[in-house]
Design a protein around this motif. Structure first.
Motif, PDB file in Angstrom:
ATOM      1  N   ASP A  38       0.835  -1.204   0.000  1.00 30.77           N
ATOM      2  CA  ASP A  38       0.000   0.000   0.000  1.00 30.77           C
ATOM      3  C   ASP A  38       0.871   1.257   0.000  1.00 30.77           C
ATOM      4  O   ASP A  38       0.591   2.211  -0.725  1.00 30.77           O
ATOM      5  CB  ASP A  38      -0.941  -0.015   1.206  1.00 30.77           C
ATOM      6  N   ARG A  39       1.933   1.261   0.791  1.00 31.76           N
ATOM      7  CA  ARG A  39       2.826   2.427   0.828  1.00 31.76           C
ATOM      8  C   ARG A  39       3.492   2.652  -0.518  1.00 31.76           C
ATOM      9  O   ARG A  39       3.527   3.777  -1.040  1.00 31.76           O
ATOM     10  CB  ARG A  39       3.877   2.267   1.928  1.00 31.76           C
ATOM     11  N   ALA A  40       4.035   1.597  -1.105  1.00 30.27           N
ATOM     12  CA  ALA A  40       4.713   1.738  -2.401  1.00 30.27           C
ATOM     13  C   ALA A  40       3.729   2.176  -3.484  1.00 30.27           C
ATOM     14  O   ALA A  40       4.029   3.071  -4.289  1.00 30.27           O
ATOM     15  CB  ALA A  40       5.383   0.418  -2.794  1.00 30.27           C
ATOM     16  N   ALA A  41       2.554   1.559  -3.500  1.00 29.41           N
ATOM     17  CA  ALA A  41       1.555   1.898  -4.513  1.00 29.41           C
ATOM     18  C   ALA A  41       1.056   3.328  -4.342  1.00 29.41           C
ATOM     19  O   ALA A  41       0.828   4.040  -5.326  1.00 29.41           O
ATOM     20  CB  ALA A  41       0.386   0.914  -4.437  1.00 29.41           C
ATOM     21  N   SER A  42       0.909   3.763  -3.102  1.00 31.69           N
ATOM     22  CA  SER A  42       0.474   5.131  -2.828  1.00 31.69           C
ATOM     23  C   SER A  42       1.485   6.146  -3.359  1.00 31.69           C
ATOM     24  O   SER A  42       1.112   7.151  -3.973  1.00 31.69           O
ATOM     25  CB  SER A  42       0.280   5.308  -1.313  1.00 31.69           C
ATOM     26  N   ILE A  43       2.755   5.878  -3.145  1.00 34.08           N
ATOM     27  CA  ILE A  43       3.799   6.775  -3.660  1.00 34.08           C
ATOM     28  C   ILE A  43       3.753   6.795  -5.184  1.00 34.08           C
ATOM     29  O   ILE A  43       3.850   7.851  -5.811  1.00 34.08           O
ATOM     30  CB  ILE A  43       5.189   6.341  -3.148  1.00 34.08           C
ATOM     31  N   SER A  44       3.579   5.636  -5.786  1.00 35.74           N
ATOM     32  CA  SER A  44       3.504   5.537  -7.243  1.00 35.74           C
ATOM     33  C   SER A  44       2.337   6.353  -7.791  1.00 35.74           C
ATOM     34  O   SER A  44       2.483   7.124  -8.753  1.00 35.74           O
ATOM     35  CB  SER A  44       3.374   4.065  -7.647  1.00 35.74           C
ATOM     36  N   ILE A  52      -2.745  14.391  -3.723  1.00 33.50           N
ATOM     37  CA  ILE A  52      -2.989  13.484  -2.604  1.00 33.50           C
ATOM     38  C   ILE A  52      -3.786  12.319  -3.172  1.00 33.50           C
ATOM     39  O   ILE A  52      -4.691  12.515  -3.990  1.00 33.50           O
ATOM     40  CB  ILE A  52      -3.797  14.193  -1.496  1.00 33.50           C
ATOM     41  N   VAL A  53      -3.464  11.107  -2.752  1.00 35.15           N
ATOM     42  CA  VAL A  53      -4.226   9.938  -3.204  1.00 35.15           C
ATOM     43  C   VAL A  53      -4.677   9.135  -1.992  1.00 35.15           C
ATOM     44  O   VAL A  53      -4.013   9.113  -0.960  1.00 35.15           O
ATOM     45  CB  VAL A  53      -3.411   9.042  -4.166  1.00 35.15           C
ATOM     46  N   VAL A  54      -5.832   8.507  -2.144  1.00 32.76           N
ATOM     47  CA  VAL A  54      -6.363   7.640  -1.094  1.00 32.76           C
ATOM     48  C   VAL A  54      -6.623   6.258  -1.695  1.00 32.76           C
ATOM     49  O   VAL A  54      -7.016   6.141  -2.854  1.00 32.76           O
ATOM     50  CB  VAL A  54      -7.654   8.212  -0.467  1.00 32.76           C
ATOM     51  N   THR A  55      -6.392   5.230  -0.906  1.00 32.82           N
ATOM     52  CA  THR A  55      -6.632   3.867  -1.368  1.00 32.82           C
ATOM     53  C   THR A  55      -8.131   3.654  -1.516  1.00 32.82           C
ATOM     54  O   THR A  55      -8.882   3.830  -0.556  1.00 32.82           O
ATOM     55  CB  THR A  55      -6.058   2.843  -0.376  1.00 32.82           C
ATOM     56  N   ALA A  56      -8.559   3.289  -2.717  1.00 27.83           N
ATOM     57  CA  ALA A  56      -9.979   3.037  -2.976  1.00 27.83           C
ATOM     58  C   ALA A  56     -10.297   1.551  -2.858  1.00 27.83           C
ATOM     59  O   ALA A  56     -11.358   1.177  -2.351  1.00 27.83           O
ATOM     60  CB  ALA A  56     -10.371   3.546  -4.357  1.00 27.83           C
ATOM     61  N   SER A  57      -9.372   0.716  -3.335  1.00 30.34           N
ATOM     62  CA  SER A  57      -9.615  -0.722  -3.243  1.00 30.34           C
ATOM     63  C   SER A  57      -8.327  -1.500  -3.443  1.00 30.34           C
ATOM     64  O   SER A  57      -7.375  -1.025  -4.057  1.00 30.34           O
ATOM     65  CB  SER A  57     -10.642  -1.177  -4.286  1.00 30.34           C
TER      66      SER A  57
END
Length: 169
Positions: A38-44, A52-57
């Motif tokens: 989740d951390r790596a994908a959020s940075i990507s 700013i991005v938020v995890t949707a799924s």
């Protein structure tokens, strides 16, 4: 808004599996790996959108191989496709052999993020320009996954899922 390549969003996190992160079998807890992904994908996703991005799924996770205590783990994330406000990120997880240094793919996942403004309202994101064969394959598959998700949620009709219909023709 200028389109970006998956390479421009590439994020690599490398870390070691420590004793406090393992289960009774001395393998990395699945939840710990999910957090790292989740951390790596959020940075990507943030690199791609510059927002700013938020995890949707969490669309897909495959725990194909246990990650033992002491392993060097590399989580590699790249944006595979962007839609209006959402960004799909594909994550590959690699384990490095302690003696040879060879890397083996252990797991993979697909996360979706939504770009938002400072008030949390979704905002438009740039398109993705895939370059390699693998990036093009993941880009095309992302649309099928999106259509399937919308179809299962009742947000589109089967007749509107053109990419899914093409699989069966």
């Amino acid at each position: 808004m200028q389109a970006r390549t998956p390479e421009q969003s590439k994020t690599i996190l490398t870390d070691m599996v420590l004793p406090g992160e393992t289960n009774p079998l001395n393998n990395l807890f699945g939840g710990e790996l999910l957090a790292r992904m989740d951390r790596a994908a959020s940075i990507s996703a943030r690199r791609h959108s510059r927002r700013i991005v938020v995890t949707a799924s969490v669309n897909h996770v495959a725990f194909s191989r246990a990650v033992p205590l002491g392993s060097v783990v590399t989580v590699e994330a790249k944006v595979s496709r962007a839609f209006k406000t959402s960004i799909e990120v594909f994550i590959d997880v690699w384990i490095e052999d302690r003696e040879s240094g060879n890397k083996t793919k252990a797991n993979e996942a697909i996360y979706t993020f939504v770009a938002v403004d400072d008030t949390g309202k979704p905002v438009a994101v740039p398109e993705v320009l895939p370059e390699t064969d693998l990036e093009k394959e993941r880009y095309a598959a992302a649309l099928r996954r999106k259509q399937l998700s919308l179809l299962l949620a009742g947000k589109i009709k089967p007749s509107e899922a053109s990419e899914l219909k093409a699989l069966f023709e």
